[in-house]
Design a protein around this motif. Structure first.
Motif, PDB file in Angstrom:
ATOM      1  N   ALA A 194      59.102  33.369  35.534  1.00  0.00           N
ATOM      2  CA  ALA A 194      58.384  34.368  34.886  1.00  0.00           C
ATOM      3  C   ALA A 194      57.966  34.049  33.341  1.00  0.00           C
ATOM      4  CB  ALA A 194      58.986  35.634  35.141  1.00  0.00           C
ATOM      5  N   PHE A 195      56.923  34.609  32.785  1.00  0.00           N
ATOM      6  CA  PHE A 195      56.709  34.602  31.400  1.00  0.00           C
ATOM      7  C   PHE A 195      56.383  35.893  30.962  1.00  0.00           C
ATOM      8  CE2 PHE A 195      55.797  30.045  32.770  1.00  0.00           C
ATOM      9  CZ  PHE A 195      56.663  29.342  32.021  1.00  0.00           C
ATOM     10  N   LYS A 196      56.615  36.217  29.754  1.00  0.00           N
ATOM     11  CA  LYS A 196      56.227  37.368  29.236  1.00  0.00           C
ATOM     12  C   LYS A 196      54.886  36.884  28.366  1.00  0.00           C
ATOM     13  CE  LYS A 196      57.749  41.029  26.176  1.00  0.00           C
ATOM     14  NZ  LYS A 196      59.061  41.446  25.377  1.00  0.00           N
ATOM     15  N   VAL A 197      53.847  37.603  28.477  1.00  0.00           N
ATOM     16  CA  VAL A 197      52.547  37.344  27.987  1.00  0.00           C
ATOM     17  C   VAL A 197      51.981  38.467  27.012  1.00  0.00           C
ATOM     18  CG1 VAL A 197      51.858  35.840  29.768  1.00  0.00           C
ATOM     19  CG2 VAL A 197      51.313  38.314  29.853  1.00  0.00           C
ATOM     20  N   ASP A 198      51.405  38.310  26.034  1.00  0.00           N
ATOM     21  CA  ASP A 198      51.011  39.313  25.111  1.00  0.00           C
ATOM     22  C   ASP A 198      49.689  40.200  25.550  1.00  0.00           C
ATOM     23  OD1 ASP A 198      49.258  37.006  24.698  1.00  0.00           O
ATOM     24  OD2 ASP A 198      49.204  37.376  22.461  1.00  0.00           O
ATOM     25  N   ASN A 199      49.061  39.440  26.889  1.00  0.00           N
ATOM     26  CA  ASN A 199      47.708  40.071  27.255  1.00  0.00           C
ATOM     27  C   ASN A 199      47.633  39.677  28.855  1.00  0.00           C
ATOM     28  OD1 ASN A 199      45.139  40.694  28.117  1.00  0.00           O
ATOM     29  ND2 ASN A 199      44.629  40.849  25.954  1.00  0.00           N
ATOM     30  N   LEU A 200      48.232  40.542  29.626  1.00  0.00           N
ATOM     31  CA  LEU A 200      48.142  40.053  31.189  1.00  0.00           C
ATOM     32  C   LEU A 200      46.888  40.172  31.583  1.00  0.00           C
ATOM     33  CD1 LEU A 200      49.820  39.721  33.626  1.00  0.00           C
ATOM     34  CD2 LEU A 200      49.770  42.418  33.964  1.00  0.00           C
ATOM     35  N   GLU A 201      45.875  40.890  31.387  1.00  0.00           N
ATOM     36  CA  GLU A 201      44.562  41.067  31.938  1.00  0.00           C
ATOM     37  C   GLU A 201      43.810  39.470  31.199  1.00  0.00           C
ATOM     38  OE1 GLU A 201      40.050  43.037  30.803  1.00  0.00           O
ATOM     39  OE2 GLU A 201      42.114  44.227  30.694  1.00  0.00           O
ATOM     40  N   ASP A 202      44.040  38.939  30.194  1.00  0.00           N
ATOM     41  CA  ASP A 202      43.614  37.660  29.885  1.00  0.00           C
ATOM     42  C   ASP A 202      44.532  36.632  30.586  1.00  0.00           C
ATOM     43  OD1 ASP A 202      41.556  38.706  28.122  1.00  0.00           O
ATOM     44  OD2 ASP A 202      42.607  38.166  26.370  1.00  0.00           O
ATOM     45  N   ALA A 203      45.411  36.825  30.777  1.00  0.00           N
ATOM     46  CA  ALA A 203      46.438  35.615  31.308  1.00  0.00           C
ATOM     47  C   ALA A 203      46.000  35.469  32.819  1.00  0.00           C
ATOM     48  CB  ALA A 203      47.864  36.177  31.308  1.00  0.00           C
ATOM     49  N   ILE A 204      45.663  36.522  33.451  1.00  0.00           N
ATOM     50  CA  ILE A 204      45.122  36.430  34.980  1.00  0.00           C
ATOM     51  C   ILE A 204      43.757  36.245  35.311  1.00  0.00           C
ATOM     52  CG2 ILE A 204      47.171  37.566  35.719  1.00  0.00           C
ATOM     53  CD1 ILE A 204      45.367  40.293  36.241  1.00  0.00           C
ATOM     54  N   ARG A 205      43.038  36.286  34.369  1.00  0.00           N
ATOM     55  CA  ARG A 205      41.659  36.166  34.457  1.00  0.00           C
ATOM     56  C   ARG A 205      41.090  34.762  34.945  1.00  0.00           C
ATOM     57  NH1 ARG A 205      39.790  37.578  29.947  1.00  0.00           N
ATOM     58  NH2 ARG A 205      39.331  39.744  30.515  1.00  0.00           N
ATOM     59  N   GLY A 206      40.633  34.715  36.290  1.00  0.00           N
ATOM     60  CA  GLY A 206      40.188  33.509  36.898  1.00  0.00           C
ATOM     61  C   GLY A 206      41.284  32.929  37.664  1.00  0.00           C
ATOM     62  N   GLU A 207      42.472  33.566  37.835  1.00  0.00           N
ATOM     63  CA  GLU A 207      43.666  33.081  38.490  1.00  0.00           C
ATOM     64  C   GLU A 207      43.581  33.285  39.947  1.00  0.00           C
ATOM     65  OE1 GLU A 207      45.177  30.452  37.213  1.00  0.00           O
ATOM     66  OE2 GLU A 207      44.639  30.847  35.238  1.00  0.00           O
ATOM     67  N   GLU A 208      44.270  32.597  40.574  1.00  0.00           N
ATOM     68  CA  GLU A 208      44.585  33.227  42.249  1.00  0.00           C
ATOM     69  C   GLU A 208      45.640  34.238  42.339  1.00  0.00           C
ATOM     70  OE1 GLU A 208      45.994  31.917  46.646  1.00  0.00           O
ATOM     71  OE2 GLU A 208      45.251  30.358  45.254  1.00  0.00           O
ATOM     72  N   ILE A 209      45.292  35.513  42.054  1.00  0.00           N
ATOM     73  CA  ILE A 209      46.472  36.341  42.301  1.00  0.00           C
ATOM     74  C   ILE A 209      46.765  36.849  43.445  1.00  0.00           C
ATOM     75  CG2 ILE A 209      46.976  38.692  41.441  1.00  0.00           C
ATOM     76  CD1 ILE A 209      44.635  38.483  39.506  1.00  0.00           C
ATOM     77  N   ILE A 210      48.344  36.410  43.768  1.00  0.00           N
ATOM     78  CA  ILE A 210      48.962  36.747  44.864  1.00  0.00           C
ATOM     79  C   ILE A 210      49.933  38.115  45.045  1.00  0.00           C
ATOM     80  CG2 ILE A 210      48.731  34.347  45.427  1.00  0.00           C
ATOM     81  CD1 ILE A 210      51.988  33.941  44.828  1.00  0.00           C
ATOM     82  N   LEU A 211      49.883  38.681  43.769  1.00  0.00           N
ATOM     83  CA  LEU A 211      50.743  40.090  43.718  1.00  0.00           C
ATOM     84  C   LEU A 211      50.424  40.888  42.503  1.00  0.00           C
ATOM     85  CD1 LEU A 211      52.716  42.130  44.974  1.00  0.00           C
ATOM     86  CD2 LEU A 211      54.371  40.833  43.592  1.00  0.00           C
ATOM     87  N   GLY A 212      49.811  41.856  42.685  1.00  0.00           N
ATOM     88  CA  GLY A 212      49.660  42.881  41.690  1.00  0.00           C
ATOM     89  C   GLY A 212      48.056  42.609  41.173  1.00  0.00           C
ATOM     90  N   PRO A 213      47.905  43.081  39.834  1.00  0.00           N
ATOM     91  CA  PRO A 213      48.651  43.476  38.854  1.00  0.00           C
ATOM     92  C   PRO A 213      49.179  45.202  39.206  1.00  0.00           C
ATOM     93  CG  PRO A 213      46.653  43.433  38.001  1.00  0.00           C
ATOM     94  CD  PRO A 213      46.421  42.795  39.143  1.00  0.00           C
ATOM     95  N   TYR A 214      50.479  45.319  38.862  1.00  0.00           N
ATOM     96  CA  TYR A 214      51.309  46.557  39.153  1.00  0.00           C
ATOM     97  C   TYR A 214      52.095  46.834  38.214  1.00  0.00           C
ATOM     98  CZ  TYR A 214      55.191  44.402  41.683  1.00  0.00           C
ATOM     99  OH  TYR A 214      56.263  43.545  42.100  1.00  0.00           O
ATOM    100  N   GLU A 215      52.968  48.147  38.378  1.00  0.00           N
ATOM    101  CA  GLU A 215      53.873  48.266  37.309  1.00  0.00           C
ATOM    102  C   GLU A 215      54.968  48.733  38.293  1.00  0.00           C
ATOM    103  OE1 GLU A 215      54.475  51.897  33.610  1.00  0.00           O
ATOM    104  OE2 GLU A 215      52.874  52.144  35.165  1.00  0.00           O
ATOM    105  N   PRO A 216      55.726  47.629  38.459  1.00  0.00           N
ATOM    106  CA  PRO A 216      56.976  48.194  39.397  1.00  0.00           C
ATOM    107  C   PRO A 216      58.298  48.747  38.849  1.00  0.00           C
ATOM    108  CG  PRO A 216      57.133  45.738  38.548  1.00  0.00           C
ATOM    109  CD  PRO A 216      55.884  46.419  38.302  1.00  0.00           C
ATOM    110  N   ILE A 217      58.251  48.737  37.231  1.00  0.00           N
ATOM    111  CA  ILE A 217      59.409  49.510  36.478  1.00  0.00           C
ATOM    112  C   ILE A 217      58.446  50.121  35.485  1.00  0.00           C
ATOM    113  CG2 ILE A 217      61.149  49.279  34.957  1.00  0.00           C
ATOM    114  CD1 ILE A 217      61.978  46.885  36.761  1.00  0.00           C
TER     115      ILE A 217
END
Length: 128
Positions: free
Chosen positions: A64-87
């Motif tokens: 797991a990596f902490k990122v400064d911009n989740l939206e940019d980090a997942i753009r164009g990626e194969e998402i297998i969970l989320g995005p969501y706010e578990p906590i």
């Protein structure tokens, strides 16, 4: 990794299939989580037979990596969970990086706040 996103190591998760039911339980995820007592941030994950999570999460260790911009980090990626706010104030998505689940996190919580909430089951992941 993307040049426009800052990545910082956060934790490592290891799935187990040993049949034990120990740790903080999430009924929604069908998952028990135990923090390793050592110095490094490692979590052990155990899954119920009917866990709805992606098979990669249940069988392959993830980093797991902490990122400064989740939206940019997942753009164009194969998402297998989320995005969501578990906590509360902890936003997560998991991507498939050529067969390896990679958890990406965006939060303003300190590690002490985050781990405290996770250990006590605070957040939507743990509410029924």
């Amino acid at each position: 990794m993307k040049d426009t996103v800052k990545y910082e190591f956060h934790h490592f998760g290891i799935p187990l299939q040993d049949g034990k039911e120990e740790g903080v339980f999430s009924e929604k995820a069908g998952m028990y989580t135990v923090d390793n007592p050592g110095k490094f941030r490692v979590q052990w994950h155990r899954f119920t037979d009917n866990s709805p999570l992606h098979p990669l999460l249940k069988t392959v260790p993830h980093v797991a990596f902490k990122v400064d911009n989740l939206e940019d980090a997942i753009r164009g990626e194969e998402i297998i969970l989320g995005p969501y706010e578990p906590i509360d104030d902890y936003f997560v998505a998991v991507i498939n990086d050529c067969g390896v689940p990679i958890e990406l996190i965006q939060t303003t919580l300190s590690d002490d706040e985050l781990w405290g909430r996770a250990r006590t089951g605070q957040g939507s992941l743990y509410r029924k």
